[in-house]
Design an enzyme around this catalytic site. Structure first.
Site, PDB file in Angstrom:
ATOM      1  CB  CYS A  38       7.199  25.764  36.449  1.00 14.15           C
ATOM      2  SG  CYS A  38       7.253  27.263  35.454  1.00 14.15           S
ATOM      3  CG  HIS A  54       4.811  20.654  36.043  1.00 11.36           C
ATOM      4  ND1 HIS A  54       4.184  19.546  35.532  1.00 11.36           N
ATOM      5  CD2 HIS A  54       4.023  21.702  35.715  1.00 11.36           C
ATOM      6  CE1 HIS A  54       3.073  19.911  34.912  1.00 11.36           C
ATOM      7  NE2 HIS A  54       2.936  21.215  35.006  1.00 11.36           N
ATOM      8  NE  ARG A  83      -0.321  23.783  29.795  1.00 12.27           N
ATOM      9  CZ  ARG A  83      -1.556  23.722  30.282  1.00 12.27           C
ATOM     10  NH1 ARG A  83      -2.392  22.818  29.836  1.00 12.27           N
ATOM     11  NH2 ARG A  83      -1.961  24.595  31.189  1.00 12.27           N
ATOM     12  CB  CYS A 132       1.303  26.903  32.929  1.00  8.20           C
ATOM     13  SG  CYS A 132       1.267  25.124  32.638  1.00  8.20           S
TER      14      CYS A 132
END
Lengths: 252, 103, 206
Positions: free
Chosen positions: A161, A165, A209, A213
């Site tokens: 992630c 991010h 979501r 991802c």
């Protein structure tokens, strides 16, 4: 030059979203979800009005802003979808397999009851301040597991992630990426899901979501309402504490 | 089967503002599925709105209108408590009628 | 028991509970591994094997966003540099036109992708390359004029090829996928992308 270009892109997308706020198709899901919440269903013919989302049986207002949380009756930390599945099984008499069916809808021929319920319940937290507690040891553990998952690099592309991010001011192609390791990014991102995703033509939840991802990270499939999905939701929801929840929203 | 429309009708000054959210696939007939087959066209072709049985809007739509369309319009007249009725008919002959009271 | 005594015993109780239930980092690591196993399922070409970390992924994950120490960085870079396979024919430049297609292609290796379908490097997701393409990301630095700025010599070709083959040979815990090492691109594709960066005729260098 790239800086000026990036800023005007951010502004234009914000204008686009503001213009689309009126008549957000998410309202259609909210209406369907409210009807499902109040309907007697399942083998036991019980409505969700008996379901405790953390603030008491049937209390929907403000409940989402306090999720995920520990539930003593289940002895686990649950996010909204996990809790809805629990109520479908324990109260309404569905099998777990049936309760987990069709989490993500596809057109009017294949609507998802789960997405409608999520739209309704979250709409009742609009305006409520994000207030996820870490008061139970299992909540604390879930947060730390979510953080660990956030930084887990895997798959053929070595993506975590954090790859997309983990920093301020980055974008993928022209899509701005919130920095989810910091408070501001998490607040902006978490409080605008679920959302009517125009490109999908569907109301999409936070569970979706995360699922999408991981698909793009080249991971195997994230299981709906799995522990990892709850852990990551815990990590991000808690990081978003302090600002008003503002969903269902609308996104590209 | 399409969900009910969400209709809001408000008196603002001497005109009524109506906002309608419709649930419809609005398939253009240009898209292909994963197997390469064309997904057949399926879209709203006509929309009509009446207030106290008088037509206040009549529209012919085509495939350029988006999925789950949002329609916003104003008409002169109308009073609080009047009924606004919206009807759509699509290319398959399906139709939907919903109503709202002017607030 | 009077009020004061019960307060004290309550305090002692909560301290004991607190110590007993706060999870250690070993516990967290074990629980994380179990959580991974139970939370993912195989789909299409994405098997659960993809969750098995190699040493590089494991070391970088443990850093949780912080940069590696000099020692750890050196170790990671050596492991990855030793794993680079250069073309047997010694030619590192392919066709930049094909390289641009590979740079634009965002599909490949997802469970939603056809395993027989196109596999790209999706360079534009993170980098600026040819100036004509405005839709570029900023996760990585701009590669515009890559060859023009560094020179077109053999050493730079070798660096460019090696970097695309395995970015962590040069930057431990880099965000960039190890395209050759992980089998995302084949040798011809790697040459084509190298040409996109290093061919004087490539739009990247115009």
């Amino acid at each position: 030059m790239p800086c000026a270009f990036a800023q005007s892109t951010v502004d234009e997308i914000a204008k686009y979203r503001a213009a689309l706020q009126d008549g957000n198709p998410a309202e259609l899901w909210e209406a369907r979800g409210e009807a499902l919440w109040k309907q007697k269903r399942g083998p036991k013919q019980v409505s969700f009005e008996q379901c405790d989302l953390g603030l008491g049986a049937g209390v929907v207002k403000g409940a989402y802003a306090r999720l995920p949380r520990y539930f003593a009756d289940a002895d686990r930390v649950m996010d909204l979808e996990t809790r809805l599945v629990w109520c479908m099984v324990k109260l309404q008499g569905y099998s777990e397999a049936d309760a987990l069916k069709n989490p993500f809808g596809s057109g009017n021929e294949k609507k998802s009851d789960m997405e409608a319920l999520v739209a309704y319940v979250t709409s009742e937290s609009r305006g409520a301040k994000m207030n996820v507690a870490l008061s139970h040891p299992k909540e604390e553990q879930m947060y730390r597991l979510g953080e660990k998952m956030f930084y887990f690099r895997g798959g053929p592309h070595d993506f975590a992630c954090a790859t997309c991010h983990g920093e301020d001011g980055k974008r993928i192609r022209l899509q701005d990426l919130p920095n989810l390791t910091g408070t501001e990014g998490a607040q902006k991102a978490y409080t605008t899901w679920p959302a009517y995703r125009v490109s999908q033509g569907e109301l999409r939840s936070f569970q979706w979501r995360l699922y999408d991802c991981f698909r793009q990270q080249r991971f195997p499939e994230l299981i709906f309402a799995s522990d990892a999905s709850v852990a990551l939701t815990m990590f991000l929801a808690r990081n978003a504490n302090g600002v008003a929840f503002d969903a269902p929203a609308i996104k590209r | 089967m399409a969900d009910p429309m969400k209709i809001r009708a408000n008196l603002v000054g001497d005109s009524t503002e109506v906002k309608v959210l419709m649930n419809h696939e609005m398939e253009t007939g240009q898209r292909k599925d994963a197997q390469g087959k064309t997904i057949p066209a399926w879209f709203i072709q006509s929309v009509s709105a009446t207030c106290n049985d008088k037509t206040v809007l009549s529209a012919q739509w085509g495939p350029a209108v988006s999925k789950n369309p949002f329609l916003s319009f104003k008409f002169k007249g109308g009073a609080k408590g009047d009924k606004v009725v919206i009807t759509w008919v699509d290319s398959r002959g399906d139709k939907r009628t919903d109503e709202a009271t002017i607030a | 028991m009077n009020g004061r005594e019960s307060l004290v015993s309550l305090a002692l109780l909560s301290i004991t509970l607190g110590c007993a239930t706060a999870p250690s980092s070993e516990e967290i690591a074990a629980n994380a591994a179990a959580m991974l196993k139970s939370s993912f399922k195989a789909n299409g070409q994405a098997s659960l094997d993809r969750l098995k970390q190699d040493e590089t992924q494991a070391l970088c994950s443990q850093l949780a966003g912080k940069p590696p120490s000099k020692e750890v960085a050196a170790r990671i870079e050596k492991i990855n540099r030793d794993a680079i396979k250069y073309p047997a024919d010694g030619k590192l430049l392919g066709d930049w036109k094909n390289g641009e297609k590979i740079a634009q292609e965002g599909r490949g290796k997802q469970f939603s992708d056809d395993p027989a379908g196109p596999v790209g490097a999706n360079c534009y997701a993170c980098h600026q390359l040819a100036p004509q393409e405005l839709s570029f990301g900023t996760i990585g630095p701009s590669l515009y004029q890559f060859g023009k700025l560094r020179g077109y010599g053999a050493d730079t070709q070798r660096y460019a090829y090696g970097k695309i083959y395995n970015s962590e040979a040069y930057a431990a815990c880099s965000n960039m996928p190890r395209f050759g090492h992980s089998g995302i691109l084949n040798e011809q594709q790697l040459k084509d992308v190298t040409a996109l960066l290093m061919d004087p005729q490539s739009p990247v260098n115009k």
